[in-house]
Design an enzyme around this catalytic site. Structure first.
Site: not given
Ligand SMILES: CC(=O)SCCNC(=O)CCNC(=O)[C@H](O)C(C)(C)COP(=O)(O)OP(=O)(O)OC[C@H]1O[C@@H](n2cnc3c(N)ncnc32)[C@H](O)[C@@H]1OP(=O)(O)O
Length: 210
Positions: A13, A33, A69, A136, A166
């Site tokens: 980031h 850092d 982040g 908006h 995301i």
């Molecule tokens: C530039 C950049 O990189 S910016 C960053 C962009 N990144 C993001 O937006 C990531 C957002 N984070 C997520 O979506 C994450 O998966 C979270 C926060 C929702 C959950 O994270 P964790 O608690 O670590 O969940 P974990 O990966 O252990 O998964 C647990 C369960 O939830 C499910 N799960 C996790 N994320 C999602 C999701 N987004 N949608 C549906 N199911 C999900 C998994 O498949 C798993 O299911 P299972 O138990 O049946 O196997």
């Protein structure tokens, strides 16, 4: 005359923020850092100190951005540097589209392709990531992260330090509580309580989080 931007957090980031600062006219970039002095370089930019050395030289910079982040850490470090007298103007990518009627507070970064529509307000130390959309009349509190390609419809409210993942989308007039997390790709059609994580379409509170 050279203008210098200091970035706290030599992360992925941080690299995006470094280029953003250059595009905003800062001719010199200095990273800080806590991995310093072990870490001295991030790509072609120098890591010149840790958090403590940044505080000791806070008056030397025209802009200081916390590029961490984690929303809570980013916001608390941002507040500490502001209270120590740092200048933290928001950084807006030249290819972001920000309404003249929107308000963006200090320490916030707006990445390429992001759009902020009229009468939306964005708090301090927020990240409006690549191609995110804040339509908006939205109100985002401090320390919020709207991830790449996530979209907020009109008049959505997002509480302090909440994270919209995301590609998520949020229906108009929804309230997302402080420190809540909207999972990647979720479609939010009901309010999200404080501190809860929601996933799926329609988004529901994640089982392990009930
Ligand atoms: C530039 C950049 O990189 S910016 C960053 C962009 N990144 C993001 O937006 C990531 C957002 N984070 C997520 O979506 C994450 O998966 C979270 C926060 C929702 C959950 O994270 P964790 O608690 O670590 O969940 P974990 O990966 O252990 O998964 C647990 C369960 O939830 C499910 N799960 C996790 N994320 C999602 C999701 N987004 N949608 C549906 N199911 C999900 C998994 O498949 C798993 O299911 P299972 O138990 O049946 O196997």
């Amino acid at each position: 005359m050279s203008s210098v931007c200091a970035i706290l957090g030599a992360s992925g980031h941080g690299k995006v923020v470094a280029e953003l600062a250059e595009l905003n006219g800062y001719s010199e970039i200095k990273f800080f850092d806590d991995a310093w002095p072990h870490k001295l370089q991030v790509e072609h930019w120098s890591v010149v100190g840790n958090t403590q050395s940044l505080f000791e030289s806070i008056d030397s910079y025209d802009c200081i951005v916390v590029a961490i982040g984690n929303n809570s850490v980013r916001y608390s470090k941002h507040r500490e540097i502001v209270e120590a007298g740092a200048k933290c103007p928001p950084l807006i990518h030249p290819k972001a589209i920000v309404s003249n009627y929107a308000q963006i507070k200090e320490g916030t970064v707006v990445m390429a392709g992001a759009a902020v529509n009229p009468f939306s307000t964005i708090g301090e130390a927020c990240v409006l990531n690549t191609n995110s959309c804040v339509d908006h009349d939205c109100a985002l509190q401090d320390g919020v992260h709207i991830s790449p390609n996530a979209s907020l419809a009109g008049a959505v409210q997002v509480g302090e330090k909440a994270w919209v993942g995301i590609g998520a989308q949020v229906r108009q007039q929804i309230k997302i509580g402080p420190e809540a997390v909207v999972g990647a790709g979720a479609t939010v059609v009901k309010d999200v309580p404080k501190g809860k994580t929601v996933v799926g379409n329609p988004a529901k509170i994640k089982v392990s989080n009930r």
